[in-house]
Design an enzyme around this catalytic site. Sequence first.
Site, PDB file in Angstrom:
ATOM      1  N   CYS A   1      19.777  -9.789   1.786  1.00 55.30           N
ATOM      2  CA  CYS A   1      18.579 -10.372   2.400  1.00 55.30           C
ATOM      3  C   CYS A   1      18.814 -11.855   2.654  1.00 55.30           C
ATOM      4  CB  CYS A   1      17.358 -10.151   1.506  1.00 55.30           C
ATOM      5  SG  CYS A   1      15.815 -10.631   2.306  1.00 55.30           S
TER       6      CYS A   1
ATOM      7  N   TYR B   1     -10.122  -0.085   1.998  1.00 54.26           N
ATOM      8  CA  TYR B   1     -11.303  -0.453   2.766  1.00 54.26           C
ATOM      9  C   TYR B   1     -12.122   0.783   3.107  1.00 54.26           C
ATOM     10  CZ  TYR B   1      -8.282  -4.481   3.012  1.00 54.26           C
ATOM     11  OH  TYR B   1      -7.456  -5.514   2.659  1.00 54.26           O
TER      12      TYR B   1
ATOM     13  N   THR C   1      -9.467   7.022  -0.316  1.00 53.53           N
ATOM     14  CA  THR C   1      -8.024   7.148  -0.051  1.00 53.53           C
ATOM     15  C   THR C   1      -7.194   7.088  -1.331  1.00 53.53           C
ATOM     16  OG1 THR C   1      -7.810   4.749   0.269  1.00 53.53           O
ATOM     17  CG2 THR C   1      -8.266   6.083   2.226  1.00 53.53           C
TER      18      THR C   1
END
Length: 492
Positions: free
Chosen positions: A112, A369, A380
């Site tokens: 990275c 949300y 969810t």
Amino acid sequence: MAQHGCGGSWRGQRGLELGIRIPRPLGHGPSRFIPEKETIQVGSEDAMMHTLFADSFATLGRLDNVTLVMVFHPQYLESFLKTQHYLLQMDGPLPLHYRHYIGIMAAARHQCSYLVNLHVNDFLHVGGDPKWLNGLENAPQKLQNLGELNKMLAHRPWLITKEHIEQLLKTEENSWSLAELIHAVVLLTHYHSLASFTFGCGISPEIDCEGGHTFRPPSVSNYCLCDITNGYHGVDDIHASPAASIPTTESVCEVEALMEKMKQLQECRDEEEASQEEMATRFEREKRESMFVCSSEDEESAPTRDVSRHFEDTSYGYKDFSRHGMHVPTFRAQDYSWEDHGYSLVNRLYPDVGQLLDEKFHIAYNLTYNTMAMHKDVDTSMLRRAIWNYIHCMFGIRYDDYDYGEINQLLDRSFKVYIKTVVCTPEKTTKRMYDSFWRQFEHSEKGQTTLPPLPLLTTPSAPQVHVNLLLVEARMQAELLYALRAITRYMT
């Protein structure tokens, strides 16, 4: 923000006349994967985001692209920045230059270069010896000794034993204290997981970093030179395609099918529970099947500079548990968990950090949300738990109270490929992979996708960032569990 006019064009032409090489950004916005028009533009943020930007700038001396992408979810970003600030800058067992060098070592394991470059600058800024940057062999032996733990944590954390911990703590001249080792382990896992986020979201290098700028003049076909000079690069044409904004019956059906599966699974839970034997069998089946989930070896990795000098054993990488007949015992979360064991160990040896990490884990895990596509008031949690537990399953970690049969019901193969790549070999993540998975979740209303968008920023990319936050935090916790368990066994 530059104003949309021709003043920038005049400055660019004047610079050329004076023989000054003027850099321009190579990318379009903070991410190679997310269209620039969907990201928050500095100056257009709300009060909460403005405060976060100010805190980030005060802490880092810059507003980096990781922050500009994470701000899709400000509650998480606030916790992330607070934790990272404490790890890097507040009082702790390790000196400042060691902290940044460990960040370099960790990020380099996944090639990275974005994170390596940032921490090279920070390392030098806090007085680090430039010679150490010529290679790990030029760093103190104490840091070199950390290389073995770094590579196992990054690629095969299930192999870590109390003997590895003992080697670090009992090396005479170059030994680590327990508090120093906890600090180092948290830094290593933080930057391994942040590398996953960086690659998973396609984070672009800033203009002042290597790979973030070019001195070549831009192509001016179809665009006014003053547009390009002021940063308007025809982004819509680059990122958008006609198909991207057109809803499909298939995508709508997939969302509704997923919701129906969640409903059916909940009903099955309520009606009857599988036996412990059956639950164990389903876990072993899922763990075994996860070995065969892999991305194409032909995928092109994101371009990176050579960062291998910052770690040893460059051929050491991720391998599945049972390849070549090797067996690794299942890690039962009931025997050693973050909540009951890891949290208190970290907090005891590195005060307040356990609390900061715990808060960050909980925010990522519980972030919702309560929407799914055009549907509101949707729970969810079942989907979020499936994602988190699938990642821990890939690392051999089993929760006795979870039915792993739910994973195959909720996560299709393309999603599993994406998850495994971002978590285990993030450097292989490509835009094609990212796009091919997320295309199936697009819907006609902007920002209305399977995982819920941020109300303040209803864009299609918020759910992708949300999923990546789940991936990196689940990965970090899995690595920590193996390391902390080994430290606990050494201590007892």
